[in-house]
Each structure stands twice: as C-alpha cells, then as structure tokens.
Write an enzyme that holds these catalytic residues in place. Structure first.
Site, PDB file in Angstrom:
ATOM      1  N   LYS A   1       0.809  -1.216   0.000  1.00 11.81           N
ATOM      2  CA  LYS A   1       0.000   0.000   0.000  1.00 11.81           C
ATOM      3  C   LYS A   1       0.843   1.269   0.000  1.00 11.81           C
ATOM      4  O   LYS A   1       0.430   2.298  -0.521  1.00 11.81           O
ATOM      5  CB  LYS A   1      -0.967  -0.003   1.181  1.00 11.81           C
ATOM      6  CG  LYS A   1      -2.090  -1.015   0.992  1.00 11.81           C
ATOM      7  CD  LYS A   1      -3.273  -0.725   1.874  1.00 11.81           C
ATOM      8  CE  LYS A   1      -4.484  -1.529   1.448  1.00 11.81           C
ATOM      9  NZ  LYS A   1      -4.364  -2.972   1.804  1.00 11.81           N
TER      10      LYS A   1
ATOM     11  N   GLU B   1     -10.166   6.671   3.064  1.00 10.66           N
ATOM     12  CA  GLU B   1     -11.057   5.682   3.684  1.00 10.66           C
ATOM     13  C   GLU B   1     -10.185   4.531   4.171  1.00 10.66           C
ATOM     14  O   GLU B   1      -9.106   4.305   3.640  1.00 10.66           O
ATOM     15  CB  GLU B   1     -12.052   5.146   2.649  1.00 10.66           C
ATOM     16  CG  GLU B   1     -11.541   3.989   1.779  1.00 10.66           C
ATOM     17  CD  GLU B   1     -10.398   4.329   0.829  1.00 10.66           C
ATOM     18  OE1 GLU B   1     -10.146   5.528   0.588  1.00 10.66           O
ATOM     19  OE2 GLU B   1      -9.740   3.387   0.320  1.00 10.66           O
TER      20      GLU B   1
ATOM     21  N   SER C   1       1.747  -9.733  -0.762  1.00  9.65           N
ATOM     22  CA  SER C   1       1.367  -8.312  -0.683  1.00  9.65           C
ATOM     23  C   SER C   1       1.690  -7.672   0.658  1.00  9.65           C
ATOM     24  O   SER C   1       1.873  -6.457   0.743  1.00  9.65           O
ATOM     25  CB  SER C   1      -0.126  -8.150  -0.991  1.00  9.65           C
ATOM     26  OG  SER C   1      -0.898  -8.999  -0.161  1.00  9.65           O
TER      27      SER C   1
HETATM   28  C1  LIG Z   1      -5.222  -3.963   1.425  1.00  6.58           C
HETATM   29  C2  LIG Z   1      -4.492  -5.230   1.210  1.00  6.58           C
HETATM   30  C3  LIG Z   1      -4.828  -6.105   0.148  1.00  6.58           C
HETATM   31  C4  LIG Z   1      -6.007  -5.886  -0.758  1.00  6.58           C
HETATM   32  O1  LIG Z   1      -5.961  -4.752  -1.550  1.00  6.58           O
HETATM   33  P1  LIG Z   1      -5.680  -4.778  -3.114  1.00  6.58           P
HETATM   34  O2  LIG Z   1      -6.050  -3.417  -3.556  1.00  6.58           O
HETATM   35  O3  LIG Z   1      -6.562  -5.847  -3.712  1.00  6.58           O
HETATM   36  O4  LIG Z   1      -4.250  -5.087  -3.294  1.00  6.58           O
HETATM   37  C5  LIG Z   1      -4.042  -7.235  -0.039  1.00  6.58           C
HETATM   38  N1  LIG Z   1      -3.002  -7.512   0.772  1.00  6.58           N
HETATM   39  C6  LIG Z   1      -2.651  -6.708   1.786  1.00  6.58           C
HETATM   40  C7  LIG Z   1      -1.475  -7.082   2.634  1.00  6.58           C
HETATM   41  C8  LIG Z   1      -3.375  -5.547   2.043  1.00  6.58           C
HETATM   42  O5  LIG Z   1      -3.010  -4.746   3.064  1.00  6.58           O
END
Ligand SMILES: *Cc1c(COP(=O)(O)O)cnc(C)c1O
Length: 396
Positions: free
Chosen positions: A87, A109, A376
């Site tokens: 993010k 948000e 992610s």
């Molecule tokens: C917010 C988040 C997601 C989901 O958001 P996307 O916009 O689909 O990437 C996935 N993994 C993590 C670790 C997150 O914090």
C-alpha cells in the site's frame, strides 16, 4: 490500456455527481502533467528506494518448490516494504502528487486500517494534514490501527452510515471531498472508484511488475509462466500483472476471497459470485443481492472484503486475459501456516490466498515452469485472528 474517459472495455468511467466533477478533472489534468515530469518521477523513486525500501526482493522459495515437487516458486516480497505491505507504493505516489498540486490535506477511507495507516505515514513524512474515515464497526475491530493512525498525527473519524464498514467509509470520504476540494486530496486505497483513480493507483503499483520482470530476467533469463496475487479491490494484483499484460504466454491469476465458500452468503468473491453494476463511481462487477443492492461481504481477511473489483480486472476477466479463482478461509489459513513453517515467512492472510492457489497448481506443473506469487504484506497483524480461528485465544 484505458482511453481518455477512463473506460476499461465496458467498465470504469466516471459515474459521479456533478459536484465531484471538478475534483476528478483537476486530478486528471495534474496527473497527466506530473506523471511524465522528470522531477516528480525522480522524487518518487527516491521515496520508493530510500523510504519504502524498494526494490523489494524476488525470492526463490527453494524449500517450498522442493516440497510441492513441481514448478519453481518465487515470492515477490512486498511484505518487506516500510509499513509491511504494497500500500505504501500508492500512498507515496498520491501524497507526492497532491503536494505538487498545492494540496495541504489528505483524506482517506480505510477498512481494516491498513490503507489508513499507510496514508497517515505518508502524511507524516510529507508534512500534510490527514483525516481518515473508518466505519465505527471497523474502528472497534481494529483498535490498534486506530491508535497507529493517531500516533502518526492523523485524525480518525467514525462513519455510522450503512453497515459501518469499508464501503460506507468510501462513500463518506467522497462526500467529504465534495465539500472541500480546494486544499484536499482524496488518497483512494485501491484500483477502484471513478477515473482517474484506477489508472493512477495502477501506475503507482506497477512498480511491482516492472521489478519482477527485471529481476526474473536477471536470475532466470526469461519471463515467468504464471504471476499470481490476491485480489481485494485489486491494486497489488494489477501492479503485479501490469507489465506482463502484453505477454500472452504469462498466465495471470487473481485469487479472490471465497470466505466460507462461494455457495454460501459469507463470501467476498466478486468475479465468482458478483454481477455487473455501478457503485462508488465506476462500472464493474459487484456482489449484489437480487434487488441490485450491494451485498454484505465476508472474508477472514479484512483486506479482501470489498464488495467489488477494480474495472481493469473486470476487463481482463471479460477478455479472458486474466483468470480469477476463489480461495476459502480454510485454504488461506492452511497456506498462512504452510509458508510460515516452510520458508520462515509469515504472509498477510490476504497474500495467503495467493499462496493457497499456488499450492494447488504447482505440483502438476513441470519443474522447468516458473510461478511468481506476490506476497502483498506481512502477517504479524493476523496472528491473533488466525490463532482464534484455530481455537486459541491469545491477547494482543
Ligand atoms: C489492502 C491489502 C490487500 C487488498 O488490496 P488490493 O487493492 O486488492 O491489493 C491485499 N493484501 C494486503 C497485505 C493488504 O493490506
């Protein structure tokens, strides 16, 4: 990929009240200027490198590869970024853009609090005021992240409308933006909302696939066969896919949260269970009831329980260019435990959805095939919840 009105096939565009039109037009104009501005690009890449810790590693998961006995598995380590997830890529980009536009205030948000914390972090770094809107129910569930945002100098405002969760926080932030566009930028958290947000957020996250490409060519001398990532709104997935879209030999797989299963009402798998609709300023696929109302969604993973999917993913699905598969809570939890034990890497429960699907497909693939899984985020934040899922109550 998108034309000037921000359409992705039949999806995307700008379904917004007249009062928001000036704000998105101003943003689009500024973005088109700054995205090619050498100073802007250099400043952003300095923030990426020196502050966020990029490039993130592309790690060969040798034990996992041997254990599954099929394709070679690499992990793209977005969990190693500052604040522990992908993010930060988006918020640093948007915060810097807002600053260049002369804005002094960010609003955002947040659902689980991850995007709110990232935005509060960027605001602290760049010396901007920051207000984060969060459903009251989510504030109670994610008290630690509320504390973090306040610690970072942001204000957190409770949203009581609707179900008091993420979708209501998005609506409230758009409402607030309408009231105050002079000094305020809405730092939106995923590849959703009206044009130009899906394009802007994708471009800032595309650093993930640009690095994967370069790193893969350096180690393996060729492109991967599969790139996979979890999908909430879809920002880490589109960021992982983007620079491979024009390489048809690279399979792109998005892993959605099926919750307790796509045949139950407790799911967040938009492509598997949703239908075409218009919500939050865009046309795309959404989880809806038989009256076309946005349905309540559920997943063990708070980061994946958004009732829609970004318009570019909706297009890639229509075209058959990317595949979207559902992964249940139970499968994700097993993958969370598996990667922790196997590689010493505790993935975010969101990312574990992608790991789970890799565990399903890798064994049937030849050993000369290559899979890249985007991790992610890191999973420290999820340990108490997963322990609870397994029947163990630990105090945070
Ligand atoms: C917010 C988040 C997601 C989901 O958001 P996307 O916009 O689909 O990437 C996935 N993994 C993590 C670790 C997150 O914090």
């Amino acid at each position: 990929m998108s034309n000037s009105s921000g359409r992705f096939g039949i999806h995307g565009s700008q379904y917004i009240p007249e009062t928001l039109m000036n704000a998105v037009l101003e943003l689009e104009t500024a973005y088109n200027t700054f995205k090619n501005d050498p100073d802007f690009r250099e400043e952003l890449s300095r923030l990426f490198n020196e502050y966020a810790g990029r490039p993130s590693r592309l790690y060969f998961a040798k034990k996992m590869t041997l254990d599954l006995g099929g394709a070679k598995i690499y992990l793209k380590r977005e969990d190693l970024n500052h604040t522990g997830a992908h993010k930060i890529n988006n918020v640093l980009g948007q915060a810097l853009l807002a600053k260049k536009m002369g804005k002094t205030r960010l609003i955002a948000e947040t659902g689980a609090g991850q995007h709110g914390v990232a935005t509060a972090t960027a605001a602290a770094l760049l010396g901007m005021e920051c207000v984060v809107y969060m459903g009251r129910v989510d504030m109670e569930r994610q008290a630690l992240n509320v504390y973090r945002m306040r610690l970072l100098g942001s204000e957190v405002r409770a949203v009581d409308s609707g179900t008091g969760t993420l979708k209501d926080a998005v609506s409230e932030t758009f409402r607030e933006w309408t009231n105050r566009i002079d000094d305020t930028h809405y730092c939106l958290g995923s590849v959703m909302g009206p044009h130009p947000f899906p394009t802007i957020v994708r471009d800032f996250q595309a650093v993930i696939s640009s690095e994967i490409r370069e790193q893969m060519l350096a180690v393996e001398g060729r492109l991967p066969d599969v790139v996979m990532a979890c999908v909430g709104g879809g920002s880490n997935a589109i960021g992982s896919f983007y620079h491979f879209i024009n390489d048809p030999a690279v399979r792109l797989i998005g892993c959605e949260a099926a919750g307790r299963g796509i045949n139950t009402n407790e799911t967040a798998a938009t492509i598997s269970t949703g239908s075409l609709g218009i919500f939050h300023g865009m046309k795309s696929y959404f989880c809806q009831d038989s009256y076309g109302q946005i349905a309540p969604v559920y997943s063990i993973s708070a980061g994946l329980d958004y009732p829609g999917i970004g318009p570019e993913h909706a297009m890639l699905h229509d075209q058959g260019r990317a595949e979207y598969v559902p992964v249940t809570d139970e499968e994700a939890v097993q993958a969370f435990e598996y990667l922790s034990r196997m590689e010493g890497i505790i993935p975010a429960i969101e990312s574990a959805h992608a790991v789970a699907h890799a565990i399903k497909i890798a064994p049937a693939m030849d050993p000369d095939r290559i899979i890249v899984i985007t991790i992610s985020g890191r999973g420290d934040k999820d340990c108490a919840a997963i322990a609870r899922y397994r029947g163990e109550d630990i105090r945070e």
